[in-house]
Motif scaffolding. Structure first.
Motif, PDB file in Angstrom:
ATOM      1  N   UNK A   1       0.707  -1.136   0.082  1.00 33.89           N
ATOM      2  CA  UNK A   1      -0.001  -0.030   0.053  1.00 33.89           C
ATOM      3  C   UNK A   1       0.870   1.287   0.012  1.00 33.89           C
ATOM      4  N   UNK A   2       1.718   1.205   0.811  1.00 40.92           N
ATOM      5  CA  UNK A   2       2.958   2.406   0.940  1.00 40.92           C
ATOM      6  C   UNK A   2       3.508   2.701  -0.454  1.00 40.92           C
ATOM      7  N   UNK A   3       3.891   1.652  -1.223  1.00 48.14           N
ATOM      8  CA  UNK A   3       4.797   1.428  -2.318  1.00 48.14           C
ATOM      9  C   UNK A   3       3.516   1.953  -3.461  1.00 48.14           C
ATOM     10  N   UNK A   4       2.496   1.597  -3.384  1.00 53.49           N
ATOM     11  CA  UNK A   4       1.550   2.234  -4.411  1.00 53.49           C
ATOM     12  C   UNK A   4       1.210   3.833  -4.229  1.00 53.49           C
ATOM     13  N   UNK A   5       1.456   4.124  -2.925  1.00 52.35           N
ATOM     14  CA  UNK A   5       0.963   5.460  -2.565  1.00 52.35           C
ATOM     15  C   UNK A   5       2.125   6.492  -3.026  1.00 52.35           C
ATOM     16  N   UNK A   6       3.446   5.715  -2.843  1.00 49.65           N
ATOM     17  CA  UNK A   6       4.688   6.347  -3.462  1.00 49.65           C
ATOM     18  C   UNK A   6       4.716   6.563  -4.846  1.00 49.65           C
ATOM     19  N   UNK A   7       4.097   5.422  -5.568  1.00 49.70           N
ATOM     20  CA  UNK A   7       4.131   5.561  -7.068  1.00 49.70           C
ATOM     21  C   UNK A   7       3.154   6.621  -7.497  1.00 49.70           C
ATOM     22  N   UNK A   8       2.029   6.551  -6.851  1.00 50.46           N
ATOM     23  CA  UNK A   8       1.013   7.561  -7.296  1.00 50.46           C
ATOM     24  C   UNK A   8       1.421   8.872  -7.180  1.00 50.46           C
ATOM     25  N   UNK A   9       2.299   9.330  -6.136  1.00 47.10           N
ATOM     26  CA  UNK A   9       2.588  10.669  -5.901  1.00 47.10           C
ATOM     27  C   UNK A   9       3.736  10.960  -6.986  1.00 47.10           C
ATOM     28  N   UNK A  10       4.781   9.943  -7.076  1.00 50.44           N
ATOM     29  CA  UNK A  10       5.537  10.209  -8.246  1.00 50.44           C
ATOM     30  C   UNK A  10       5.043  10.476  -9.488  1.00 50.44           C
ATOM     31  N   UNK A  11       3.823   9.683 -10.042  1.00 51.21           N
ATOM     32  CA  UNK A  11       3.343   9.817 -11.266  1.00 51.21           C
ATOM     33  C   UNK A  11       2.479  11.064 -11.418  1.00 51.21           C
ATOM     34  N   UNK A  12       2.100  11.476 -10.226  1.00 50.91           N
ATOM     35  CA  UNK A  12       1.344  12.708 -10.420  1.00 50.91           C
ATOM     36  C   UNK A  12       2.242  13.755 -10.359  1.00 50.91           C
ATOM     37  N   UNK A  13       3.378  13.781  -9.708  1.00 48.54           N
ATOM     38  CA  UNK A  13       4.457  14.798  -9.615  1.00 48.54           C
ATOM     39  C   UNK A  13       5.148  15.013 -10.981  1.00 48.54           C
ATOM     40  N   UNK A  14       5.327  13.789 -11.860  1.00 48.72           N
ATOM     41  CA  UNK A  14       5.924  13.931 -13.076  1.00 48.72           C
ATOM     42  C   UNK A  14       4.750  14.642 -14.160  1.00 48.72           C
TER      43      UNK A  14
END
Length: 155
Positions: A1-14
């Motif tokens: 779940x934490x990893x998915x959250x980080x991926x989501x934030x990274x994708x949104x950031x990019x």
């Protein structure tokens, strides 16, 4: 779940950074044409005067545009807080975007830092925000009505 959250934030950031830079560039290019400038102008003349060259002003503008895109992209995650009311989501989103975007707009030289300009900017920001929010709510309402119509049709 934490990893998915980080991926989501990274994708949104990019996404936010690239969108912010793209929109900033297109707006600056448009104004360069409108004012019939012989050179690309990333912002107002008083902003460019702070830099040793137009290239440095453009580089700094790019960082600001990226920050602006980041603010709006990441702040949209507030609307995913299902346990919050739409009113709370909207108020918090407005507050975060206003507080984070305003210093970037000032740094970009879009208006000077004084009460008169800040009040005018705030009114314009509020009008644009309410317009976009209203349009979003109308679109959402139409989607809900269409879904309800499809559900009724299946019954």
């Amino acid at each position: 779940n934490f990893t998915n959250g980080v991926k989501k934030i990274m994708n949104r950031s990019l996404f936010g950074i690239s969108t912010g830079v793209s929109i900033g560039f297109v707006i600056a290019l448009t104004f360069s044409f409108i004012y019939q400038s012989h050179n690309f102008v990333p912002s107002a003349p008083n902003f460019i005067a702070y830099f040793s060259s137009n290239t440095m002003a453009t580089a700094f503008s790019t960082i600001l545009w990226a920050g602006m895109g980041l603010v709006f992209s990441l702040s949209n995650m507030i609307f995913e807080r299902d346990q919050w009311s739409i009113t709370r989501q909207t108020v918090v989103h407005f507050g975060i975007t206003y507080v984070c975007f305003t210093p970037l707009a000032i740094l970009a030289g879009w208006f000077p830092l004084n009460a008169f300009w800040l009040i005018g900017y705030t009114i314009i920001y509020l009008l644009i925000y309410v317009s976009i929010w209203s349009a979003s709510m109308l679109i959402a309402k139409k989607k809900v009505q269409e879904l309800n119509r499809l559900i009724q049709k299946r019954k």
